[in-house]
Motif scaffolding. Sequence first.
Motif, PDB file in Angstrom:
ATOM      1  N   ILE A  10      17.392  38.018  31.142  1.00 42.32           N
ATOM      2  CA  ILE A  10      18.002  39.056  31.418  1.00 42.32           C
ATOM      3  C   ILE A  10      17.608  39.777  29.901  1.00 42.32           C
ATOM      4  O   ILE A  10      17.829  39.195  28.646  1.00 42.32           O
ATOM      5  CB  ILE A  10      19.430  39.278  31.563  1.00 42.32           C
ATOM      6  CG1 ILE A  10      19.694  38.587  33.069  1.00 42.32           C
ATOM      7  CG2 ILE A  10      20.207  40.615  31.140  1.00 42.32           C
ATOM      8  CD1 ILE A  10      21.214  38.299  33.405  1.00 42.32           C
ATOM      9  N   ALA A  11      17.119  41.356  29.959  1.00 44.81           N
ATOM     10  CA  ALA A  11      16.919  42.087  28.668  1.00 44.81           C
ATOM     11  C   ALA A  11      18.398  42.879  28.301  1.00 44.81           C
ATOM     12  O   ALA A  11      19.236  42.581  27.293  1.00 44.81           O
ATOM     13  CB  ALA A  11      16.070  42.847  28.670  1.00 44.81           C
ATOM     14  N   THR A  12      18.877  43.497  29.495  1.00 41.16           N
ATOM     15  CA  THR A  12      20.022  44.464  29.403  1.00 41.16           C
ATOM     16  C   THR A  12      20.616  44.528  30.602  1.00 41.16           C
ATOM     17  O   THR A  12      20.088  44.514  31.549  1.00 41.16           O
ATOM     18  CB  THR A  12      19.670  45.770  28.407  1.00 41.16           C
ATOM     19  OG1 THR A  12      18.878  46.446  29.435  1.00 41.16           O
ATOM     20  CG2 THR A  12      19.195  45.563  27.287  1.00 41.16           C
ATOM     21  N   VAL A  13      21.872  45.036  30.728  1.00 40.21           N
ATOM     22  CA  VAL A  13      22.570  45.342  31.872  1.00 40.21           C
ATOM     23  C   VAL A  13      23.043  46.912  31.756  1.00 40.21           C
ATOM     24  O   VAL A  13      23.705  47.122  30.715  1.00 40.21           O
ATOM     25  CB  VAL A  13      23.737  44.407  32.181  1.00 40.21           C
ATOM     26  CG1 VAL A  13      24.562  45.084  33.496  1.00 40.21           C
ATOM     27  CG2 VAL A  13      23.250  43.166  32.533  1.00 40.21           C
ATOM     28  N   GLY A  14      22.766  47.832  32.675  1.00 39.27           N
ATOM     29  CA  GLY A  14      23.006  49.150  32.422  1.00 39.27           C
ATOM     30  C   GLY A  14      24.293  49.484  32.912  1.00 39.27           C
ATOM     31  O   GLY A  14      25.473  48.461  33.258  1.00 39.27           O
ATOM     32  N   GLN A  15      24.635  50.775  33.433  1.00 39.63           N
ATOM     33  CA  GLN A  15      25.780  51.233  33.954  1.00 39.63           C
ATOM     34  C   GLN A  15      26.161  50.783  35.246  1.00 39.63           C
ATOM     35  O   GLN A  15      25.480  51.024  36.336  1.00 39.63           O
ATOM     36  CB  GLN A  15      25.978  52.712  33.653  1.00 39.63           C
ATOM     37  CG  GLN A  15      27.409  53.398  34.060  1.00 39.63           C
ATOM     38  CD  GLN A  15      28.363  52.935  33.198  1.00 39.63           C
ATOM     39  OE1 GLN A  15      28.194  53.038  31.805  1.00 39.63           O
ATOM     40  NE2 GLN A  15      29.544  52.821  33.714  1.00 39.63           N
ATOM     41  N   VAL A  16      27.514  50.350  35.380  1.00 35.68           N
ATOM     42  CA  VAL A  16      27.899  49.748  36.866  1.00 35.68           C
ATOM     43  C   VAL A  16      28.340  50.850  37.488  1.00 35.68           C
ATOM     44  O   VAL A  16      29.194  51.602  37.122  1.00 35.68           O
ATOM     45  CB  VAL A  16      28.908  48.644  36.695  1.00 35.68           C
ATOM     46  CG1 VAL A  16      29.215  48.040  38.037  1.00 35.68           C
ATOM     47  CG2 VAL A  16      28.158  47.398  35.855  1.00 35.68           C
ATOM     48  N   THR A  17      27.998  50.900  38.870  1.00 38.83           N
ATOM     49  CA  THR A  17      28.449  52.089  39.549  1.00 38.83           C
ATOM     50  C   THR A  17      29.020  51.430  40.939  1.00 38.83           C
ATOM     51  O   THR A  17      28.716  50.139  41.250  1.00 38.83           O
ATOM     52  CB  THR A  17      27.353  52.994  40.055  1.00 38.83           C
ATOM     53  OG1 THR A  17      26.114  52.388  40.827  1.00 38.83           O
ATOM     54  CG2 THR A  17      26.930  53.848  38.832  1.00 38.83           C
ATOM     55  N   GLY A  18      29.620  52.244  42.009  1.00 41.68           N
ATOM     56  CA  GLY A  18      29.620  51.522  43.089  1.00 41.68           C
ATOM     57  C   GLY A  18      31.291  51.498  43.017  1.00 41.68           C
ATOM     58  O   GLY A  18      32.193  52.027  42.333  1.00 41.68           O
ATOM     59  N   VAL A  19      31.915  50.781  44.268  1.00 42.74           N
ATOM     60  CA  VAL A  19      33.471  50.406  44.407  1.00 42.74           C
ATOM     61  C   VAL A  19      33.603  49.018  44.363  1.00 42.74           C
ATOM     62  O   VAL A  19      32.537  48.217  44.456  1.00 42.74           O
ATOM     63  CB  VAL A  19      33.811  51.102  45.861  1.00 42.74           C
ATOM     64  CG1 VAL A  19      33.845  52.590  45.537  1.00 42.74           C
ATOM     65  CG2 VAL A  19      33.199  50.594  46.896  1.00 42.74           C
ATOM     66  N   LYS A  20      35.057  48.540  44.429  1.00 46.48           N
ATOM     67  CA  LYS A  20      35.134  47.082  44.370  1.00 46.48           C
ATOM     68  C   LYS A  20      34.536  46.338  45.749  1.00 46.48           C
ATOM     69  O   LYS A  20      34.889  47.163  46.773  1.00 46.48           O
ATOM     70  CB  LYS A  20      36.528  46.857  43.952  1.00 46.48           C
ATOM     71  CG  LYS A  20      37.534  47.189  45.096  1.00 46.48           C
ATOM     72  CD  LYS A  20      39.013  46.845  44.847  1.00 46.48           C
ATOM     73  CE  LYS A  20      40.033  47.019  45.808  1.00 46.48           C
ATOM     74  NZ  LYS A  20      41.354  46.596  45.425  1.00 46.48           N
ATOM     75  N   ASN A  52      27.217  43.257  43.249  1.00 48.45           N
ATOM     76  CA  ASN A  52      28.301  42.278  42.800  1.00 48.45           C
ATOM     77  C   ASN A  52      29.458  42.543  43.766  1.00 48.45           C
ATOM     78  O   ASN A  52      30.023  43.757  43.982  1.00 48.45           O
ATOM     79  CB  ASN A  52      28.458  42.514  41.426  1.00 48.45           C
ATOM     80  CG  ASN A  52      29.374  41.638  40.657  1.00 48.45           C
ATOM     81  OD1 ASN A  52      30.626  41.202  41.444  1.00 48.45           O
ATOM     82  ND2 ASN A  52      29.015  41.177  39.485  1.00 48.45           N
ATOM     83  N   LEU A  53      29.774  41.356  44.158  1.00 45.29           N
ATOM     84  CA  LEU A  53      30.938  41.582  45.273  1.00 45.29           C
ATOM     85  C   LEU A  53      32.501  41.235  44.737  1.00 45.29           C
ATOM     86  O   LEU A  53      33.365  41.014  45.578  1.00 45.29           O
ATOM     87  CB  LEU A  53      30.716  40.286  46.489  1.00 45.29           C
ATOM     88  CG  LEU A  53      29.372  40.422  47.014  1.00 45.29           C
ATOM     89  CD1 LEU A  53      29.365  39.143  48.040  1.00 45.29           C
ATOM     90  CD2 LEU A  53      29.375  41.551  47.785  1.00 45.29           C
ATOM     91  N   ARG A  54      32.620  41.493  43.353  1.00 49.92           N
ATOM     92  CA  ARG A  54      33.911  41.191  42.654  1.00 49.92           C
ATOM     93  C   ARG A  54      34.902  42.304  43.387  1.00 49.92           C
ATOM     94  O   ARG A  54      34.648  43.345  43.479  1.00 49.92           O
ATOM     95  CB  ARG A  54      33.489  41.554  41.371  1.00 49.92           C
ATOM     96  CG  ARG A  54      34.979  41.493  40.433  1.00 49.92           C
ATOM     97  CD  ARG A  54      34.667  41.954  39.071  1.00 49.92           C
ATOM     98  NE  ARG A  54      35.784  41.752  38.117  1.00 49.92           N
ATOM     99  CZ  ARG A  54      36.119  40.918  37.378  1.00 49.92           C
ATOM    100  NH1 ARG A  54      35.390  39.884  37.328  1.00 49.92           N
ATOM    101  NH2 ARG A  54      37.204  40.823  36.501  1.00 49.92           N
ATOM    102  N   ARG A  55      36.141  41.677  44.060  1.00 50.02           N
ATOM    103  CA  ARG A  55      37.139  42.618  44.318  1.00 50.02           C
ATOM    104  C   ARG A  55      38.491  42.681  43.683  1.00 50.02           C
ATOM    105  O   ARG A  55      39.193  43.355  44.214  1.00 50.02           O
ATOM    106  CB  ARG A  55      37.603  41.788  45.698  1.00 50.02           C
ATOM    107  CG  ARG A  55      36.422  41.780  47.008  1.00 50.02           C
ATOM    108  CD  ARG A  55      36.933  40.806  47.811  1.00 50.02           C
ATOM    109  NE  ARG A  55      36.709  39.402  47.639  1.00 50.02           N
ATOM    110  CZ  ARG A  55      37.163  38.386  48.339  1.00 50.02           C
ATOM    111  NH1 ARG A  55      37.968  38.468  49.157  1.00 50.02           N
ATOM    112  NH2 ARG A  55      37.050  37.230  47.819  1.00 50.02           N
ATOM    113  N   VAL A  56      38.244  42.358  42.398  1.00 54.34           N
ATOM    114  CA  VAL A  56      39.665  42.329  41.755  1.00 54.34           C
ATOM    115  C   VAL A  56      39.617  43.654  40.987  1.00 54.34           C
ATOM    116  O   VAL A  56      38.560  44.001  40.188  1.00 54.34           O
ATOM    117  CB  VAL A  56      39.625  41.151  40.715  1.00 54.34           C
ATOM    118  CG1 VAL A  56      40.741  41.480  39.759  1.00 54.34           C
ATOM    119  CG2 VAL A  56      39.903  39.791  41.153  1.00 54.34           C
ATOM    120  N   ASN A  57      40.728  44.420  41.159  1.00 54.30           N
ATOM    121  CA  ASN A  57      40.885  45.777  40.358  1.00 54.30           C
ATOM    122  C   ASN A  57      39.722  46.756  40.839  1.00 54.30           C
ATOM    123  O   ASN A  57      38.577  46.582  41.583  1.00 54.30           O
ATOM    124  CB  ASN A  57      40.746  45.756  38.823  1.00 54.30           C
ATOM    125  CG  ASN A  57      41.715  44.602  38.428  1.00 54.30           C
ATOM    126  OD1 ASN A  57      42.793  44.469  38.698  1.00 54.30           O
ATOM    127  ND2 ASN A  57      41.405  43.839  37.173  1.00 54.30           N
TER     128      ASN A  57
END
Length: 651
Positions: free
Chosen positions: A307-317, A370-375
């Motif tokens: 991984i070089a970088t990670v950009g802005q995360v969008t979407g919903v939980k 990413n399937l993260r459901r917290v918050n």
Amino acid sequence: MAEHYRFFDSTADDERVYTADEFAEYFRRVLTDGIFNGGTNLKVETNGTDIRTYIQPGYAWVQGYMYKIDTEPLYLQHEYPDPNLDRIDRVVIRLDKRLEHRYVRAFILKGTPASSPVPPLLMRDENVFELSLAQVRIIKGKSYIEGPQITDERLNNSVCGLVNSLIQADTTTIFNQFQHWYNSRTVVYQQEWADWLAAATTQFGKEWTDWLNVRKKEWADWFGSVQTNGFISVVDKSITYNIGPGGDYVTLQDALHALRTVRIPWNVVVTLAIKEGVHSYSQLVEVNHPDGNRIYIQGADPIVTQIATVGQVTGVKGEWLVPVTVQSSAGMKVGQYAIIKKTTGTGDHYAHQGVWEIVSISSNLVTVKNLRRVNDLFPASTVTGGNFTVLPTTIKCLNGSGFRIWPGRSLGLIKRLAIIGMKSNAGSAIVATSGAAVDVSEIGVVGFSYGIRAREHSHINAYETVASGNQDIGIFAGTHSSINASGVIATANGYGISANDGSNIYALSSVASGNNTNGFFASKNSHINASSSIASGSLIGFYATETSSIYATGAVSYNNIGGVRSRASSAIDASLAVVTQNESYAFLAEDSGSIYAPQSKVSDTLSPSGADYRALRMGLIYCNGFVGTPTFSPQLNVEGNHNAMITDRVV
């Protein structure tokens, strides 16, 4: 000189009273110390699933006193192993005549960890006398005991032995007469034996050669017949079968069905190599082969980059879109699954770790879901590096369950696969049950109720496994089972890594992040070794309850509601732990739970009403050498909150 005699009845004018030791002295003149009969009488054994041993029913005789285990085995709990050195414990029967004791009972004598450990010495004096039934080697970092670790000492007369009579006749004269006769005849017998052996060797040698040649021919004839009539076959060398359209077999189920009548010798491996691509299975993959430990199931070689970088995360939980710039996206395809691990950066960058579906690729910019459901907000972080590994082989389990290892069976290896469930009506990605065993490595499991599951005295080796987006638990051991889960990642599940009902999980250097409830959870007499592990973004980072324990030395608990919690007579070793930016508390011990946290570092507990170190209802926290300026409830070294205590005093 005083005369002693016993035993006689009392009269009205002459009362005769005798002590227990006088009766024991009487029997000491008749019988030796030890166990009765041998066999399984008071034999020390283990189930091989936890840190306990047990003693079989039987009788012992100790200095004239009787000891008995009646009908059920007696279980004894050993202390957990040292992380760096082995030790040798002893299981002993102890006679203690001191007035405050007066018993004969079984105990464990704990040994001292060392590079070359020795068993502890037995206590034998005028009041205490011990017999050793067995030595038990407690191997460093290993949370269960197996049979080869036990050395039986019951027949060693110096520490135990068998009960024998002390009443003997003097046979010295008879022995001397026999010895004289034996010496006079030895020379004659030796010559007669040598003459007979020379003649017999020649004759027997010829007969053996003739017999062996006949048997070889019979074996060759039989083996040829069963090879040709299809009743059974034997693999004579290691072989690889390709699985998928155009391969040797279309599905894994087809290959395993074909192997059902094939014996696989100990020095042979059958590899089922699944081709690159998506393989949809409507049926459970069941392994029920007597030689299953020599069957390997593996996918295509992974694509490995950085991984070089990670950009802005969008979407919903539950459906976060994460743009990841990698060094090279060569060979990657949309729909494949990527494992992200060993991230570096600031903030809760652990939230990016897991196994995620690739939804778009543009040059070296790869977007994963990413399937993260917290918050409702994705944790703020900056990622400066990490490993990005794509699994080209995917198995989609349309019926909701993946692999099942049958009771008492084993599977040698599952490797380099993305195993994907249907999320609803889902079972387990991989389950071993009722004494089954399986090794898994470099796999990702997504969308099941349970990711990796061992239950009912089963065992799973799950090195470098990743479980994400599973409804209930990512990595789970239940009902006296065990999982070796070093280096695993459990993210965006209900629970991350959980042991229940007398089970053990060895999860050294693992990550549990963004799970709906707890990161590492041990309950009902279970144990988790989570040394150097990381728990972030969950309800509680490390949680032990109902007489359980967690070994979390050097661990990190970050950005959870609660950092480390022990309750209901449980214990957590959090030496050198770093607990930071948790919302309610850093450490909480309650309801007779305890936390051992010397040299722990606490900072930035977010709730103004919370305390960094909190103890309630007979809870105990030991925090000698703590780092920083934390808050305490009750105050340090002052009992409060219903007989609770937090102390930094050296004990």
